[in-house]
Design a protein around this motif. Structure first.
Motif, PDB file in Angstrom:
ATOM      1  N   ASP A 170       0.560  -1.022  -0.173  1.00 43.07           N
ATOM      2  CA  ASP A 170       0.283   0.013  -0.250  1.00 43.07           C
ATOM      3  C   ASP A 170       0.925   1.726  -0.241  1.00 43.07           C
ATOM      4  O   ASP A 170       0.318   2.435  -0.893  1.00 43.07           O
ATOM      5  CB  ASP A 170      -1.152   0.047   1.420  1.00 43.07           C
ATOM      6  CG  ASP A 170      -0.259  -0.055   2.175  1.00 43.07           C
ATOM      7  OD1 ASP A 170       1.163  -0.484   2.091  1.00 43.07           O
ATOM      8  OD2 ASP A 170      -0.444   0.092   3.020  1.00 43.07           O
ATOM      9  N   HIS A 509      -7.992  -2.476  -9.715  1.00 39.63           N
ATOM     10  CA  HIS A 509      -6.734  -2.355 -10.078  1.00 39.63           C
ATOM     11  C   HIS A 509      -6.092  -2.155  -8.011  1.00 39.63           C
ATOM     12  O   HIS A 509      -6.511  -1.356  -7.188  1.00 39.63           O
ATOM     13  CB  HIS A 509      -6.450  -0.887 -10.256  1.00 39.63           C
ATOM     14  CG  HIS A 509      -4.989  -0.442 -10.891  1.00 39.63           C
ATOM     15  ND1 HIS A 509      -4.273  -0.780  -9.197  1.00 39.63           N
ATOM     16  CD2 HIS A 509      -4.020  -1.323 -11.499  1.00 39.63           C
ATOM     17  CE1 HIS A 509      -2.881  -0.302 -10.400  1.00 39.63           C
ATOM     18  NE2 HIS A 509      -2.523  -0.585 -11.255  1.00 39.63           N
ATOM     19  N   PRO A 510      -4.917  -2.815  -7.920  1.00 41.92           N
ATOM     20  CA  PRO A 510      -4.660  -2.416  -6.135  1.00 41.92           C
ATOM     21  C   PRO A 510      -4.408  -1.406  -5.279  1.00 41.92           C
ATOM     22  O   PRO A 510      -4.605  -1.263  -4.240  1.00 41.92           O
ATOM     23  CB  PRO A 510      -3.289  -3.553  -5.576  1.00 41.92           C
ATOM     24  CG  PRO A 510      -3.158  -4.058  -7.057  1.00 41.92           C
ATOM     25  CD  PRO A 510      -4.320  -3.767  -8.544  1.00 41.92           C
TER      26      PRO A 510
END
Length: 597
Positions: A170, A509-510
């Motif tokens: 992240d 999409h991440p």
């Protein structure tokens, strides 16, 4: 010689200021041996036979090597209390004799061709000259001090980034997204500024009718001597064609000094040139092997000591300059301010129709050299030089130490150093045609060398950011970051940018886990705007009649650059493991087409 040839030679001497012997030889009306014999009779001097009796190396120890190089003379033999010093210019020998007398050396002139004198000096000082060619640039502006140990931080930083991306994807995605946006904005801003500067320039708004010939620049009162360096390396296919292309030049041959620069061990090019009949104004200089370094900038640094011209220029092996290019260069240097020490010409391709990649490469070059680069030069930003069709005032080039022999994009680096020293570069409307590198893997290798050089240049000049800011000022400082970080970022981070398109089609999409939908949509709009800008620049760049056939291919440029990603990561790897490796581009593989001028 005939009476007509004599009259013409005397007229040329009055106009050019060149010695009449050089005029006769350059025009092919007499041989060098004829001129030597005439000078011997005129001045009552002996001709030194270097073949029967080479210059005595002990005698050069009486003065520093740069003295003999600067005056282009060499001590040949001793005659009692006198030293016989070989010269090709007996009319200037009194100055040399006076300087030698101040050092208690009584000199008598003997005659020898200048090429033989310089070859003897090259042999005598081979080691020193070769070492100097590698270290001309001050260490603070060179990458030559990089060792495996001080490249470890780069590798460590890369591994840290990969670890961050793997451990905290992240955070890693946020960082990558921020960097990709920042570099894209930087590069797009640079291109937009150059584009707008071009569009509002008087030369664009008041462009003459295509049929109207542009008014020629006023010729200087006295044309300068110009030395053109043409570095060659393993050029079996192109050496003969190069000689024919340069033979079309219209600059007075008595003022033209074309130097074909060969590496000592390059038997391939030497054999190819041996099959060509070189004109008197074209000569070969061989660069001695030294330290395992074989690069174009080192070869040019070495040859700089053997140049005869007031202006020094660079062409590449595959270049085909327009015939009157050097007249334009001489006129421009005579007209500009003294702080303009470099002129950059326009590069184009003579094989734009070979295949799709050649067409896209032609669009890319037209966009850069005809639109963006003239625009940023007009705005006073740092001009990252191209590797060819460059012309320098020789004293300033020598003052700056020439080129960084270890930097594989020595041209862009020199552009920054010129600006840091307070000098300016201007664009000149003269074209040199090259061969478009239109095969996939050779294109990747060439582009990786350019990108690795950009990385090296940026890291070298950012060793001391505050000093760089002080040297350039805020506006040019921004331009340096916009060019280098923008260029590198658009390739290295392209995979992330491309991956965002899956969200447009409703796929997950991440990055959506760390960015809001609004931020993601804004990023996509930014990328679309950047592509629209690229399209506009490309369309304007090829809108002229002779390049208009490329217009339908401008939209396909989005498919042209993906190989640049492979090149960028190849460059990043080599930056750590072999930063000085020169990935040679082979020429002569594309069919020659008629250049569109």
């Amino acid at each position: 010689i005939t009476q007509d040839q004599l009259v013409r030679a005397l007229q040329m001497q009055a106009r050019l200021g060149a010695p009449i012997g050089e005029i006769l030889v350059s025009e092919g009306w007499a041989t060098q041996q004829d001129v030597m014999a005439a000078l011997a009779g005129q001045f009552g001097l002996q001709i030194a036979d270097f073949s029967a009796q080479p210059p005595d190396p002990v005698l050069t120890g009486g003065m520093p090597g740069d003295f003999w190089m600067r005056h282009r003379v060499i001590p040949w033999a001793r005659l009692g209390p006198f030293v016989l010093v070989a010269t090709a210019r007996p009319d200037r020998f009194d100055v040399v004799a006076g300087l030698l007398r101040e050092n208690e050396i009584e000199a008598i002139a003997v005659l020898a061709p200048e090429a033989r004198i310089m070859a003897a000096l090259a042999e005598r000082y081979a080691g020193e000259l070769a070492e100097g060619a590698s270290t001309r640039v001050p260490a603070e502006f060179s990458c030559r001090g990089w060792t495996p140990s001080n490249r470890l931080p780069l590798a460590a930083l890369g591994l840290l980034g990969l670890g961050l991306l793997a451990g905290r994807p992240d955070v890693g995605l946020i960082v990558l997204a921020a960097v990709s946006v920042a570099t894209l904005v930087l590069f797009a801003t640079l291109k937009l500024a150059g584009f707008l500067s071009h569009m509002i320039s008087p030369s664009f708004l008041l462009a003459p009718h295509p049929a109207a010939a542009p008014a020629p620049a006023p010729a200087p009162i006295r044309l300068p001597k110009i030395s053109m360096l043409v570095p060659l390396y393993r050029e079996r296919e192109i050496a003969g064609a190069l000689v024919r292309r340069l033979g079309r030049l219209t600059y007075p041959k008595a003022l033209l000094d074309v130097i074909l620069v060969l590496e000592e061990h390059d038997t391939v090019t030497r054999d190819a040139l041996a099959r060509s009949d070189l004109p008197p104004w074209m000569r070969v200089v061989e660069v001695p092997a030294h330290g395992g370094l074989t690069t174009k900038p080192r070869a040019m640094n070495y040859t700089l000591d053997f140049c005869w011209g007031d202006i020094v220029g660079v062409w590449d092996a595959e270049d085909a300059p327009v015939p009157d290019q050097l007249e334009q260069v001489a006129a421009r240097f005579a007209a500009v301010d003294e702080d303009v020490v470099c002129l950059q010409g326009i590069l184009d391709f003579y094989n734009p129709r070979t295949n799709w990649r050649a067409r896209c490469f032609s669009i890319e070059y037209a966009s850069w050299f005809r639109i963006v680069l003239p625009g940023i030069a007009r705005l006073g930003l740092v001009v990252p030089l191209g590797g060819t069709t460059l012309f320098f005032r020789r004293p300033v080039l020598e003052e700056l130490g020439g080129w960084d022999a270890h930097n594989v994009t020595e041209d862009a680096d020199l552009g920054v150093r010129l600006c840091r020293a307070g000098y300016r570069t201007e664009m000149i409307e003269t074209v040199t045609f090259e061969e478009a590198n239109c095969r996939a893997w050779p294109w990747v290798k060439q582009r990786s060398r350019w990108l690795k050089g950009f990385m090296v240049t940026y890291l070298v000049h950012m060793r001391h950011p505050l000093r760089l800011l002080s040297d350039l000022g805020a506006w040019r400082f921004f331009g340096v970051h916009a060019f280098f970080l923008g260029t590198l970022g658009q390739f290295l981070l392209a995979p992330l940018i491309w991956s965002l398109w899956i969200s447009v089609f409703g796929l997950y999409h991440p990055i959506e886990a760390v960015l809001s939908g609004g931020m993601l949509a804004a990023m996509i709009k930014l990328f679309l705007a950047a592509e629209a800008l690229n399209f506009a620049i490309g369309a304007v760049a090829v809108s002229a009649a002779q390049r208009r056939f490329l217009l339908p291919w401008v939209p396909t440029m989005i498919l042209y650059l993906p190989l640049g990603v492979l090149a960028a990561y190849k460059a990043l790897y080599e930056l750590v493991v072999r930063p000085f490796y020169w990935d040679k581009t082979q020429h002569g593989h594309a069919p020659a087409e008629k250049p569109d001028t």
